[in-house]
Each structure stands twice: as C-alpha cells, then as structure tokens.
Design a protein around this motif. Structure first.
Motif, PDB file in Angstrom:
ATOM      1  N   LEU A 353       0.840  -1.191   0.000  1.00  0.00           N
ATOM      2  CA  LEU A 353       0.000   0.000   0.000  1.00  0.00           C
ATOM      3  C   LEU A 353       0.871   1.235   0.000  1.00  0.00           C
ATOM      4  CD1 LEU A 353      -0.460   1.375   3.229  1.00  0.00           C
ATOM      5  CD2 LEU A 353      -1.034  -1.023   3.465  1.00  0.00           C
ATOM      6  N   ASP A 354       0.382   2.243  -0.689  1.00  0.00           N
ATOM      7  CA  ASP A 354       1.102   3.490  -0.861  1.00  0.00           C
ATOM      8  C   ASP A 354       0.179   4.629  -0.449  1.00  0.00           C
ATOM      9  OD1 ASP A 354       3.591   4.811  -2.193  1.00  0.00           O
ATOM     10  OD2 ASP A 354       1.878   5.894  -3.011  1.00  0.00           O
ATOM     11  N   LEU A 355       0.675   5.532   0.410  1.00  0.00           N
ATOM     12  CA  LEU A 355      -0.148   6.641   0.887  1.00  0.00           C
ATOM     13  C   LEU A 355      -0.347   7.661  -0.228  1.00  0.00           C
ATOM     14  CD1 LEU A 355       1.304   7.257   4.458  1.00  0.00           C
ATOM     15  CD2 LEU A 355      -0.551   5.738   3.762  1.00  0.00           C
ATOM     16  N   ASN A 356      -1.568   8.137  -0.365  1.00  0.00           N
ATOM     17  CA  ASN A 356      -1.885   9.133  -1.383  1.00  0.00           C
ATOM     18  C   ASN A 356      -1.655  10.534  -0.821  1.00  0.00           C
ATOM     19  OD1 ASN A 356      -2.748   7.035  -3.056  1.00  0.00           O
ATOM     20  ND2 ASN A 356      -4.836   7.139  -2.257  1.00  0.00           N
ATOM     21  N   GLY A 357      -0.909  11.337  -1.556  1.00  0.00           N
ATOM     22  CA  GLY A 357      -0.710  12.722  -1.159  1.00  0.00           C
ATOM     23  C   GLY A 357       0.259  12.932  -0.017  1.00  0.00           C
ATOM     24  N   PHE A 358       1.107  11.943   0.275  1.00  0.00           N
ATOM     25  CA  PHE A 358       2.033  12.115   1.394  1.00  0.00           C
ATOM     26  C   PHE A 358       3.059  13.207   1.098  1.00  0.00           C
ATOM     27  CE2 PHE A 358       6.066  10.992   3.480  1.00  0.00           C
ATOM     28  CZ  PHE A 358       5.654  11.099   4.795  1.00  0.00           C
ATOM     29  N   LYS A 359       3.472  13.336  -0.141  1.00  0.00           N
ATOM     30  CA  LYS A 359       4.431  14.385  -0.497  1.00  0.00           C
ATOM     31  C   LYS A 359       3.865  15.765  -0.192  1.00  0.00           C
ATOM     32  CE  LYS A 359       7.371  15.969  -4.283  1.00  0.00           C
ATOM     33  NZ  LYS A 359       7.098  17.397  -4.070  1.00  0.00           N
ATOM     34  N   THR A 360       2.553  15.897  -0.364  1.00  0.00           N
ATOM     35  CA  THR A 360       1.912  17.175  -0.071  1.00  0.00           C
ATOM     36  C   THR A 360       2.027  17.516   1.408  1.00  0.00           C
ATOM     37  OG1 THR A 360       0.350  16.830  -1.877  1.00  0.00           O
ATOM     38  CG2 THR A 360      -0.250  18.433  -0.197  1.00  0.00           C
ATOM     39  N   THR A 368       9.134  16.793   9.532  1.00  0.00           N
ATOM     40  CA  THR A 368       8.908  16.307  10.892  1.00  0.00           C
ATOM     41  C   THR A 368       7.470  15.837  11.059  1.00  0.00           C
ATOM     42  OG1 THR A 368      10.591  17.800  11.774  1.00  0.00           O
ATOM     43  CG2 THR A 368       8.961  16.937  13.333  1.00  0.00           C
ATOM     44  N   VAL A 369       6.522  16.637  10.565  1.00  0.00           N
ATOM     45  CA  VAL A 369       5.111  16.236  10.616  1.00  0.00           C
ATOM     46  C   VAL A 369       4.896  14.999   9.757  1.00  0.00           C
ATOM     47  CG1 VAL A 369       2.748  16.938  10.049  1.00  0.00           C
ATOM     48  CG2 VAL A 369       4.313  18.559  11.121  1.00  0.00           C
ATOM     49  N   GLY A 370       5.570  14.953   8.599  1.00  0.00           N
ATOM     50  CA  GLY A 370       5.443  13.774   7.745  1.00  0.00           C
ATOM     51  C   GLY A 370       5.928  12.512   8.428  1.00  0.00           C
ATOM     52  N   ASP A 371       7.049  12.609   9.152  1.00  0.00           N
ATOM     53  CA  ASP A 371       7.563  11.438   9.875  1.00  0.00           C
ATOM     54  C   ASP A 371       6.587  10.994  10.959  1.00  0.00           C
ATOM     55  OD1 ASP A 371       9.802  11.445   8.314  1.00  0.00           O
ATOM     56  OD2 ASP A 371      11.100  12.414   9.776  1.00  0.00           O
ATOM     57  N   ARG A 372       6.026  11.961  11.677  1.00  0.00           N
ATOM     58  CA  ARG A 372       5.064  11.602  12.733  1.00  0.00           C
ATOM     59  C   ARG A 372       3.802  10.987  12.139  1.00  0.00           C
ATOM     60  NH1 ARG A 372       5.741  17.116  16.408  1.00  0.00           N
ATOM     61  NH2 ARG A 372       7.851  16.632  17.180  1.00  0.00           N
ATOM     62  N   GLY A 395       9.836   1.647   2.657  1.00  0.00           N
ATOM     63  CA  GLY A 395      10.581   2.833   2.261  1.00  0.00           C
ATOM     64  C   GLY A 395       9.638   3.956   1.906  1.00  0.00           C
ATOM     65  N   GLY A 396      10.025   5.200   2.257  1.00  0.00           N
ATOM     66  CA  GLY A 396       9.165   6.335   1.961  1.00  0.00           C
ATOM     67  C   GLY A 396       7.805   6.187   2.617  1.00  0.00           C
ATOM     68  N   ASP A 397       6.752   6.311   1.803  1.00  0.00           N
ATOM     69  CA  ASP A 397       5.390   6.165   2.325  1.00  0.00           C
ATOM     70  C   ASP A 397       4.760   4.852   1.856  1.00  0.00           C
ATOM     71  OD1 ASP A 397       5.298   6.919  -0.333  1.00  0.00           O
ATOM     72  OD2 ASP A 397       3.461   8.068  -0.127  1.00  0.00           O
ATOM     73  N   GLU A 398       5.592   3.856   1.576  1.00  0.00           N
ATOM     74  CA  GLU A 398       5.105   2.564   1.109  1.00  0.00           C
ATOM     75  C   GLU A 398       5.210   1.529   2.231  1.00  0.00           C
ATOM     76  OE1 GLU A 398       5.862   1.189  -3.013  1.00  0.00           O
ATOM     77  OE2 GLU A 398       6.860  -0.485  -2.043  1.00  0.00           O
ATOM     78  N   SER A 427      -4.446  12.970  13.945  1.00  0.00           N
ATOM     79  CA  SER A 427      -4.005  14.216  14.565  1.00  0.00           C
ATOM     80  C   SER A 427      -2.494  14.166  14.759  1.00  0.00           C
ATOM     81  CB  SER A 427      -4.713  14.420  15.905  1.00  0.00           C
ATOM     82  OG  SER A 427      -4.286  15.629  16.507  1.00  0.00           O
ATOM     83  N   VAL A 428      -1.793  15.090  14.090  1.00  0.00           N
ATOM     84  CA  VAL A 428      -0.335  15.140  14.160  1.00  0.00           C
ATOM     85  C   VAL A 428       0.096  16.583  14.360  1.00  0.00           C
ATOM     86  CG1 VAL A 428       1.836  14.676  12.970  1.00  0.00           C
ATOM     87  CG2 VAL A 428      -0.089  13.138  12.645  1.00  0.00           C
ATOM     88  N   SER A 429       0.745  16.854  15.482  1.00  0.00           N
ATOM     89  CA  SER A 429       1.298  18.185  15.765  1.00  0.00           C
ATOM     90  C   SER A 429       0.266  19.288  15.580  1.00  0.00           C
ATOM     91  CB  SER A 429       2.521  18.450  14.870  1.00  0.00           C
ATOM     92  OG  SER A 429       3.520  17.483  15.090  1.00  0.00           O
ATOM     93  N   GLY A 430      -0.948  19.041  16.024  1.00  0.00           N
ATOM     94  CA  GLY A 430      -1.993  20.048  15.934  1.00  0.00           C
ATOM     95  C   GLY A 430      -2.697  20.102  14.603  1.00  0.00           C
ATOM     96  N   HIS A 431      -2.361  19.219  13.677  1.00  0.00           N
ATOM     97  CA  HIS A 431      -2.998  19.182  12.362  1.00  0.00           C
ATOM     98  C   HIS A 431      -3.857  17.929  12.255  1.00  0.00           C
ATOM     99  CE1 HIS A 431      -0.285  22.400  11.108  1.00  0.00           C
ATOM    100  NE2 HIS A 431       0.728  21.662  11.561  1.00  0.00           N
ATOM    101  N   GLU A 432      -5.052  18.093  11.727  1.00  0.00           N
ATOM    102  CA  GLU A 432      -5.908  16.950  11.450  1.00  0.00           C
ATOM    103  C   GLU A 432      -5.679  16.539  10.004  1.00  0.00           C
ATOM    104  OE1 GLU A 432      -7.976  15.215  13.459  1.00  0.00           O
ATOM    105  OE2 GLU A 432      -7.232  16.385  15.156  1.00  0.00           O
ATOM    106  N   LEU A 433      -5.029  15.432   9.797  1.00  0.00           N
ATOM    107  CA  LEU A 433      -4.636  14.989   8.460  1.00  0.00           C
ATOM    108  C   LEU A 433      -5.461  13.778   8.050  1.00  0.00           C
ATOM    109  CD1 LEU A 433      -0.754  15.272   8.858  1.00  0.00           C
ATOM    110  CD2 LEU A 433      -2.339  16.976   7.951  1.00  0.00           C
ATOM    111  N   LEU A 434      -6.027  13.858   6.877  1.00  0.00           N
ATOM    112  CA  LEU A 434      -6.807  12.758   6.328  1.00  0.00           C
ATOM    113  C   LEU A 434      -5.980  12.083   5.252  1.00  0.00           C
ATOM    114  CD1 LEU A 434      -9.566  11.355   6.450  1.00  0.00           C
ATOM    115  CD2 LEU A 434     -10.337  12.873   4.637  1.00  0.00           C
ATOM    116  N   VAL A 435      -5.642  10.831   5.473  1.00  0.00           N
ATOM    117  CA  VAL A 435      -4.808  10.104   4.513  1.00  0.00           C
ATOM    118  C   VAL A 435      -5.589   8.921   3.958  1.00  0.00           C
ATOM    119  CG1 VAL A 435      -2.650  10.763   5.620  1.00  0.00           C
ATOM    120  CG2 VAL A 435      -3.796   8.686   6.329  1.00  0.00           C
ATOM    121  N   ALA A 436      -5.289   8.612   2.741  1.00  0.00           N
ATOM    122  CA  ALA A 436      -5.857   7.421   2.105  1.00  0.00           C
ATOM    123  C   ALA A 436      -4.706   6.650   1.475  1.00  0.00           C
ATOM    124  CB  ALA A 436      -6.898   7.806   1.058  1.00  0.00           C
ATOM    125  N   ALA A 437      -4.967   5.446   1.075  1.00  0.00           N
ATOM    126  CA  ALA A 437      -3.909   4.612   0.524  1.00  0.00           C
ATOM    127  C   ALA A 437      -4.428   3.835  -0.671  1.00  0.00           C
ATOM    128  CB  ALA A 437      -3.364   3.648   1.583  1.00  0.00           C
TER     129      ALA A 437
END
Length: 741
Positions: A353-360, A368-372, A395-398, A427-437
């Motif tokens: 599975l690969d996260l959609n929009g992780f680069k964004t 730092t937020v991306g790692d968390r 590796g990366g977001d895979e 919820s990461v560092s005060g941001h509500e992030l919606l991720v899909a894969a």
C-alpha cells in the motif's frame, strides 16, 4: 575561569619548596598544616562556585581531607608536647576515620550526576576488584604478613601498622573505580585521582621507611601536600560540573589501557612466586592460592560479562538491521525473509500500500510532521491486523503486509480493514490529516517464488493507482500485459522524442459571437512509425509515471512559444493574442519549474503575459510545491488557467488559494446545455462566478452552433471545440470561424 590553574601553580610551588624548610621547625609545621587547611577551604569554595550536581559527596570528601589535616596537627602537637611521636596514637585513629569519608566522597564526586536510566557499571567494579586483589596479594605477602608475624612487636602496633597498607589497597580500589567508571575521565576526576595516587604512593614509601626506621618527613610530606593541592584543584576546575554527554555508558569496553592493566594484575601471582623463589623465602601457598583463585574467578566473570555484552549488542544490531528506524516496523529485508518463510509453509497473501498525497504533507507542514504521520499510520495498520500478520515499511510512504495462511477472501477482508483504519483523520502536531492509501494484493496461486509474490503485489498496487481506485486491486495475469505494454510504450516514447516523432497542433479559442480566433491551445500528437497515431490518453499517463513528461513538457513549452513568436511576426494583428500550454502535476512539482518557464520566455522573446499555463484542479489540489510553482509563474506575469473546471476536488476553494486568470469550463457542462430543464444551471453558475471574480471564462467542447449560441446568451465570451476548428499545425487566423447565429 583560571582560578584552578592559579591555585595549582601556587600550590605545586609551595609543596616543592617545602623540603627546603628546616625539618621539625615551626615554619615547616605552619606551611604544612596551613596548606592543608587552605586546601579544605578551597574545596568548599570550589563546590559553592561551580555547583556540581552532587555537592553532598564533595562536602563529605572535604570532611575527610579536614580529618586528615587535623590528624596531621595532632601528630605535630603530640610531638611538641610529649617530646616524641607515640605510635600508635590518636592521630592514627583520625587517619583511619578519614579514609571512609574519602572513599565515599571520591566515588560520589567522580560519578557526577546519577542517571537512574543507566545500568550500573558492573564491569568497572570487577576491574577494580581485580586490581585490588592483585595489589592486596603483594601487600599481604611482603608487608602485612611479615608485620603480623613479628611477635616482638605489640599486637596493637602490628594491627595499626598493617591497617595503613590495608587502607592503601582499598584506596587503590577506589582510584581504579574512579578511572574505570564510564565517561568519568574529566580533568576534575583526573585531578582527584592524581591526589589519591600521590597520597597512596607516599603511604607506601612511609610504610617501607618505617620498617627500616628511616622515616624522612620532608620529601614524603611534600608528596602529601601535592595530593591536597590536586584535590582542591579538582573542586575548582569547571569540569566538576559534567556535561550530559560525558555520562554516557560504556564501562564494559575493553580498551588497550584497561586490558594491559588487568593483564598486569593477573601476572602478579606468578610474579610473587618468582620473587619469593629468588629470595628463597618461604612461599605463602595459602595467600597465593586464594589470590590466584580470586583473580581467576574475577577475570572469568569479566570475560563472561564482555561476551554477554557482545551477544546483546549483536542481537541489537541484528534487530536494528531488520527494523525500520522511524516506525519500529519490520524493514524490507525482514519482510522479504518473512515472506520466504510464509511461502515455504503454504498459502499466503501479500498486500502493498502506498499513501496518497504524502508528499503534499511534507511540502505543507515539513518532514517532521510527515515522519510523525508515518509513525501514526504504522500504529493504525498494526492495530488492524491479526497476531500472525507482519506489517513492514518498505521505504518512503510505502508499507507492506504479509498475511500467512490467509486465502483470497481473508486477504480482501484484511485489506478493507486496513482501508477502514485509515479512514478517520490522524491528529499530528496540531494538524488533522486525512490520509488514504492505494492497495495492491497478490497471493501464492501459481507461484512459489516470494520475490514473484512481491512483484505481483507491486503491479496490482500501481494498477490501482493508475485506475484512481480507492479500493484495493487484486493481481491478475492481464495486469502483467498492461504493465509490460506501459513499459514498452515508455521505451518507444524515448525513441520517439529522440527521433522527432512528436509534433504540435493548435486548437483555436474564439471570441463569441463572431467566432474569430483570439487564443490557441497547444496540443501534442504522436505519430508512431508502426503503431500509427497514438492518443495522448495512452502515452501521457505513461510519461507521468516514468518521468518523461518533464522533458516532453519542456519541449512542448519551447516549441509553442517559438511558434507563437513566428505567428506574431508573420500575421501581425491577425496572430493569436495568447497561446496556452498544458502543464502536468509532475512538472509543477519539479524543482525550478518556474525558472525553466522564465528561461524559455527570455530565449524565445515572448512576453510573459502572452503565455497561458493550463493546470488541472487535481494538480494543485494538494497545495505545496505545485501551488508555489503556480504562484511563481503568476509573479512572472504568466496567466494561469484552471483546466476542466468543475470536475475536481474543491473547485471553488482553489479560486481562493491559487492565482487564477482563466476558467476553462469542462465539456461535461456544455454537452447538454441546449436541453430543457436543469442542464444549464451549472454553466450559468460558473459564468456568474467568473464574472464576479473578474476572470475569463472559456467553454470547452463546443460542437454545435446551438451550444455556441446558448453560451453566448448566458454571457460566455470565449469558447473552443470542433465547431470552431479542430487542432491543426497551422490554424487559419485571417478568416472567421463559424459565427454564432
């Protein structure tokens, strides 16, 4: 800052000058005891000034030094009052009382701040015990036992006499413990050790000279004074307040110095036997035997501890080599080993599975937020699996999931469970992030090769990504054909670009109602020597995937701008006012894209405001680098058009975040425009939005005169489509296209 150096210099000079004073004189007594008392005061001053993390140990040590000095005074006073120096006397009791305070204070002072998260240095304690046993054996054989065996001396005198070397052995142990403690060799600790070694050496010399009744206090007392000076300098030195970095563990290391010291101590047993044999002394077999056994057991414990540490570190290194450092999940190597074992045992399912929009996320909020976010995703995935399943970060977001013993139905259920686990915002560092894969899954049907199983899951994942599906995609044989076709097409694209198989055509964008060409949209076409015409719908996604779109896009931009300048020179006022170029998401995310556009404009001599860059809503929806590139282009003066407007994720929201000049209304809102009912509502709303924001609206896909007329009635001023002209290498700029009736 240099108080310790000043004190050390003055103290050494006074100590070295002490033997020059008349022995037994008032001057020598005042200097000797006066420097001792001053040393105690300097220790207290250094503790108050430097504020070490363990002041109690330092004050206890200062109390031990003070007791030593008081014992010196008692020794001198007793000699003055009684006319001689009785032995043993109360000064000896004070000396013995001082030793425990010195030991405890030294160990605490040399330790620095106690860290309860650090294991105790057992290896250092064993090293100290080895040295103590070796030195103690020498003392026992050559000093203590002969003294105790001297029946002509009173028992109390004998006991006091052997007490000094016994305390010296313990002092040797304390000094060794100080120097072998992990991370403790600061200048302050070294000065403490130097003072202790001076005191120890002087005691040894005193003991030996006493045995020959040849005590000479001048030189020996000079050594004692140097010890006091070194102790006081240790308290004054700034390193008495250690840094955290100096407290790192590592006492179990076998350095060359420590190994040499331990080896020398173990050789003391044969050395004692050799010396006694040469002197033809009666060999003390009991003492030598006990010492040899004790040294053997201590060295054995030391080696066992070192071997245990090596094994422990080996396990840790192996675990680190098999684990992802960020998430703690299995890494690619461990996952591949797990897949191999699962395939050998029977049926298994593998999901990639690969996260959609992780680069964004990285672009918008930082790495730092991306790692968390990756850590949080890893926890969600782990929580959605069975106990026997294995999840890994490849590796990366895979990520990858192994489901041993699972059939196709089980695999599909687990994939849906994984998708559900990522449905809720994170919820990461005060941001509500919606991720899909995007999920790709494969099973062992038809293969027993673990590498092939991973490849199939990878193919399925990319097929799901290309299809834009939010559900998982299961591998099937036809996906290999499609993947192979895409790979072949990519290779042929490379050849086509090198041999000039691509060409440009231009579709008019006309003004309503007269239908005269105002702008042109540049489009790329590929005429393959064997395949014939290859649709952009076939080769553009492949170019996006393999990265050729960046090079192809730059060629399109350069060709279109150069052609526009040629038309302007050839046709004058009849030439199109602007030319538009489509730019992909991959190009926008390419570093320095705006600089490339600026360089093309400069080389071609084309004004920036005559270029329109068309971007899709999905290309800039995620923000980050793509939006910044659009803003940089707008700052150059290039006009920005949102292509296929109304079909993306959040069209109206983009108008507030992206600098837009042109809205290109999608063909789907034009097709049924002339039909009665609600079909014209969206087209009407979009022209109102456009006019309200001061934007230019262009209706795409106009194929009939009725559609053109209705668009004009709704307020549209620009349109394009087959009704006004098909894409051509040389559009007709002098005549009028089909006018709107």
């Amino acid at each position: 800052m240099r108080a310790w150096w000043t004190w050390l210099t003055v103290g050494v000079l006074v100590s070295l000058g002490y033997p020059l004073l008349p022995e037994g004189s008032v001057q020598s007594t005042v200097v000797y005891n006066g420097l001792g008392f001053v040393s105690v005061l300097v220790i207290a001053l250094g503790v108050r000034r430097n504020r070490p993390p363990n002041p109690g140990s330092w004050y206890l040590f200062a109390a031990g030094v003070l007791t030593f000095v008081v014992a010196d005074v008692v020794y001198e006073v007793s000699g003055l009052i009684l006319g001689n120096h009785p032995y043993p006397y109360w000064d000896d009791a004070l000396y013995f009382l001082a030793y425990p305070m010195l030991w405890a204070g030294l160990l605490g002072a040399s330790r620095g701040r106690r860290r309860y998260d650090r294991p105790r240095d057992l290896a250092g304690a064993i090293d100290a015990a080895v040295i103590a046993v070796g030195v103690g054996l020498v003392y026992w054989v050559f000093i203590i036992q002969p003294t105790l065996s001297d029946n002509g001396t009173p028992m109390l005198t004998r006991l006091v006499t052997v007490a000094y070397p016994t305390f010296d052995v313990l002092m040797c142990t304390v000094v060794t413990r100080m120097l072998t403690r992990a991370g403790s060799r600061s200048p302050s600790v070294l000065l403490l050790a130097a003072g202790c070694l001076l005191n120890l050496a002087c005691d040894v010399v005193w003991t030996l000279t006493e045995s020959f009744s040849e005590y000479s206090g001048g030189i020996i007392n000079s050594g004692f004074l140097l010890g006091y000076v070194a102790w006081a300098a240790a308290a004054l030195h700034p390193s008495v307040r250690p840094h955290t970095a100096a407290l790192s563990p590592g006492g179990n290391d076998f350095g060359r110095g420590r190994l040499s010291l331990l080896a020398a101590c173990t050789l003391l047993v044969p050395a004692v036997l050799f010396i006694q044999g040469v002197r033809r002394d009666e060999i003390n077999w009991m003492a030598v035997g006990i010492g040899a056994v004790a040294l053997f057991l201590l060295v054995l414990a030391r080696v066992a501890g070192f071997a245990g540490q090596v094994r422990e570190q080996s396990v840790k290194l192996e675990d680190l080599a098999m684990r992802d450092e960020l998430t703690g999940l299995a890494n690619r190597r461990l996952f591949e080993q797990s897949v191999t074992a699962a395939v050998a045992a029977g049926e298994a399912q593998v999901c990639l599975l690969d996260l959609n929009g992780f680069k964004t996320v990285n672009d918008l909020y930082g790495h730092t937020v991306g790692d968390r976010l990756l850590v949080a995703v890893a926890e969600r995935l782990s929580g959605a699996l069975r106990d026997q399943d294995v999840v890994a970060r490849m590796g990366g977001d895979e990520f990858a999931v192994l489901m041993p013993g699972a059939d196709a139905e089980d695999g599909d259920v687990i994939c849906r469970r994984l998708a559900e686990a990522l449905r809720e915002p994170i919820s990461v560092s005060g941001h509500e992030l919606l991720v899909a894969a995007t999920f790709g899954i494969a099973d062992t049907a038809g293969t027993g090769d673990p590498i092939e199983l991973l490849r199939r899951a990878d193919v399925a994942m990319y097929a799901a990504k290309e299809g834009g599906s939010r559900q998982h995609r299961r591998y099937s044989a036809d996906l290999d054909d499609r993947a192979g076709e895409a790979a072949r097409l990519g290779v042929e694209m490379r050849t086509g670009m090198d041999t000039g198989q691509f060409r440009m055509v231009y579709q008019p964008i006309v003004a309503l109602p007269e239908g005269r060409t105002r702008y042109v949209e540049s489009l790329v076409r590929w005429q393959h020597p064997e395949r014939g015409f290859v649709s952009p719908a076939e080769f553009v996604p492949v170019a996006e995937q393999n990265g050729l779109i960046v090079e192809l896009g730059e060629w399109i931009l350069r060709t279109a701008c150069a052609q526009f300048v040629v038309w302007r020179d050839q046709h004058g006022v009849h030439a199109p006012q602007r030319i538009s170029v489509n730019v992909s998401a991959r190009q926008l995310n390419e570093p320095g894209f705006a600089a490339v556009v600026a360089e093309v404009l400069e080389c071609s001599g084309m004004p920036a405001d005559h270029l329109i860059v068309e971007v899709t809503e999905t290309a800039v929806f995620g923000g980050g680098t793509a939006v910044q590139a659009v803003k940089d282009l707008s700052a150059l003066g290039v006009r920005i058009a949102l292509d296929d407007f109304g079909t993306g994720h959040s069209s109206l929201g983009l108008l507030q975040t992206v600098p837009v000049d042109v809205l290109k209304v999608d063909k789907s809102f034009v097709d049924n425009l002339t039909m009665a009912g609600r079909h014209a509502v969206i087209a009407t709303a979009l022209i109102q939005v456009s006019n309200g924001l001061g934007l230019t609206a262009v209706a795409e896909g106009v194929e009939t005169a009725e559609q053109a007329a209705e668009l004009h009635r709704l307020g549209y001023q620009y349109a394009q489509g087959f009704h006004f002209g098909k894409p051509a290498a040389e559009p007709d700029f002098h005549g009028s296209a089909v006018a709107v009736v």
